[in-house]
Scaffold this motif. Sequence first.
Motif, PDB file in Angstrom:
ATOM      1  N   THR A   1      35.979 -48.176  23.458  1.00 23.89           N
ATOM      2  CA  THR A   1      37.328 -48.385  22.794  1.00 23.89           C
ATOM      3  C   THR A   1      37.466 -50.029  22.805  1.00 23.89           C
ATOM      4  O   THR A   1      37.253 -50.785  23.654  1.00 23.89           O
ATOM      5  CB  THR A   1      38.706 -47.863  23.659  1.00 23.89           C
ATOM      6  N   ALA A   2      37.925 -50.374  21.451  1.00 25.98           N
ATOM      7  CA  ALA A   2      37.737 -51.805  21.134  1.00 25.98           C
ATOM      8  C   ALA A   2      38.967 -52.481  22.214  1.00 25.98           C
ATOM      9  O   ALA A   2      38.607 -53.821  22.423  1.00 25.98           O
ATOM     10  CB  ALA A   2      38.280 -51.955  19.931  1.00 25.98           C
ATOM     11  N   ARG A   3      39.946 -51.867  22.615  1.00 24.57           N
ATOM     12  CA  ARG A   3      40.889 -52.677  23.324  1.00 24.57           C
ATOM     13  C   ARG A   3      40.098 -52.847  24.751  1.00 24.57           C
ATOM     14  O   ARG A   3      40.791 -53.928  25.572  1.00 24.57           O
ATOM     15  CB  ARG A   3      41.982 -51.618  23.564  1.00 24.57           C
ATOM     16  N   ALA A   4      39.098 -52.283  25.106  1.00 26.48           N
ATOM     17  CA  ALA A   4      38.874 -52.324  26.545  1.00 26.48           C
ATOM     18  C   ALA A   4      38.045 -53.733  26.672  1.00 26.48           C
ATOM     19  O   ALA A   4      37.959 -54.427  27.733  1.00 26.48           O
ATOM     20  CB  ALA A   4      37.677 -51.263  26.660  1.00 26.48           C
TER      21      ALA A   4
ATOM     22  N   PHE B   1      31.279 -51.637  33.598  1.00 20.78           N
ATOM     23  CA  PHE B   1      32.279 -52.732  33.180  1.00 20.78           C
ATOM     24  C   PHE B   1      31.866 -54.042  34.489  1.00 20.78           C
ATOM     25  O   PHE B   1      31.718 -55.150  34.056  1.00 20.78           O
ATOM     26  CB  PHE B   1      33.778 -52.516  33.128  1.00 20.78           C
ATOM     27  N   ASN B   2      31.857 -53.720  35.736  1.00 21.14           N
ATOM     28  CA  ASN B   2      31.700 -54.640  36.573  1.00 21.14           C
ATOM     29  C   ASN B   2      30.454 -55.585  36.495  1.00 21.14           C
ATOM     30  O   ASN B   2      30.587 -56.766  36.442  1.00 21.14           O
ATOM     31  CB  ASN B   2      31.797 -53.867  38.168  1.00 21.14           C
TER      32      ASN B   2
ATOM     33  N   ARG C   1      30.936 -57.757  33.349  1.00 19.52           N
ATOM     34  CA  ARG C   1      31.944 -58.952  33.454  1.00 19.52           C
ATOM     35  C   ARG C   1      31.060 -59.884  34.181  1.00 19.52           C
ATOM     36  O   ARG C   1      31.505 -61.200  34.088  1.00 19.52           O
ATOM     37  CB  ARG C   1      33.041 -58.477  34.368  1.00 19.52           C
ATOM     38  N   ARG C   2      30.046 -59.780  34.962  1.00 16.00           N
ATOM     39  CA  ARG C   2      29.408 -60.693  35.630  1.00 16.00           C
ATOM     40  C   ARG C   2      28.374 -61.234  34.618  1.00 16.00           C
ATOM     41  O   ARG C   2      28.064 -62.401  34.922  1.00 16.00           O
ATOM     42  CB  ARG C   2      28.728 -60.131  36.778  1.00 16.00           C
ATOM     43  N   GLU C   3      28.010 -60.807  33.641  1.00 19.50           N
ATOM     44  CA  GLU C   3      27.048 -61.350  32.477  1.00 19.50           C
ATOM     45  C   GLU C   3      27.610 -62.049  31.376  1.00 19.50           C
ATOM     46  O   GLU C   3      27.025 -62.766  30.745  1.00 19.50           O
ATOM     47  CB  GLU C   3      26.281 -60.292  32.237  1.00 19.50           C
TER      48      GLU C   3
END
Length: 375
Positions: free
Chosen positions: A164-167, A354-355, A358-360
């Motif tokens: 989803t784009a919102r993510a 996701f985690n 987010r680190r990258e």
Amino acid sequence: MGLTSNNTLVAAVLAALLLFAGTVWLWPRLARRSWRAVGGRVGLLLATQVALFVSVGLAANQAFGFYASWADLFGRETDQGVVVDHAAGVPSGGPLQVIDTGRVQGRGGFRASSGGQIDEVDIVGRTTRIATRAYVYLPPEYFQSRYRTRTFPAAVVLTGYPGTARALVDKLHYPRTALELAQDGRMQPMILVMLRPTVAPPRDTECVDIPGGPQTESFFAKDLPDAVTAHYRVGREPGSWGIIGDSTGGYCALKLALHHPGVYAAGAGLSAYYNAPVDPTTGDLFHGDKELRDRANLWWYLKHMPGPDTSLLVTSSRVGEPNYKATLKFIERVKDTKRTRISSIILESGGHNFNTWRREIPATLQWIGGRLGDR
């Protein structure tokens, strides 16, 4: 024992089986109505269900690679990725309609000139007629008077499939990260165009121009940049656009940068793969067209076509990512070309989730921002 260890899974399954057998064996003895008997029944049922839940969760994690370690599962993996360069010395109206607007909190509050703005937009391709929803992040400099004549570099940011784009806004925090990096002087201000590669849902088109079907590659290579450039102050000269994606979006980002270096000066694939799959979600992508199938295979493309003048970034993890070995081979394949540049982020551990991304993302945004021009 590690989260992805087979021993951990076997131990969990054995515990569930033993608890189930113990429940069956002890149930007659706990058939009384005393509080101890009732408590025993509740305890056995609860323990058995927890063991079953853990077993199923571990099996699903091994199958899909959501988390690479216990620290990753509980959010304790926080070390950010570091880009390693593998080539030393390589330095209204119209097709876009804004349907809603939001602000990003900056150091001076929620003013657009302080934190920037996120436009929710509908885009319709002029040539492909593909219609999709997207989010456009405009940095605070876009609204400041001293930059009123300036054009900005832009990066397309793609989710995985289905995604989803919102993510990209709420879960992966691309706008907030870009704002913080720019405010700290670690990245130039940049426009982000965030959407999913699934522009013909529910079909997974893998950014391919499907014969007789959606012309997805042409949408991303021409229609999308044209629509955004016509509406916003984005640079038109070569080197103004980059593209980032994770998983399926990562494959698309690498392919578009390789196929269209005149449009995308840089492409970053987070947890990417390197060849388009053909499965029930994609259907028949190529309709027997061998040339189209070969072009979609990045291994084939780098071996048989001249290496384009573009920059690529790939990411993986030594533990937890199924693409690790393929990514190392891809780096070597790109290094064999003369003009294509390759960089990487390799984490010690991190799953396909996701985690990990987010680190990258901070290092990825810095990397791509350093390879795009502005005026």
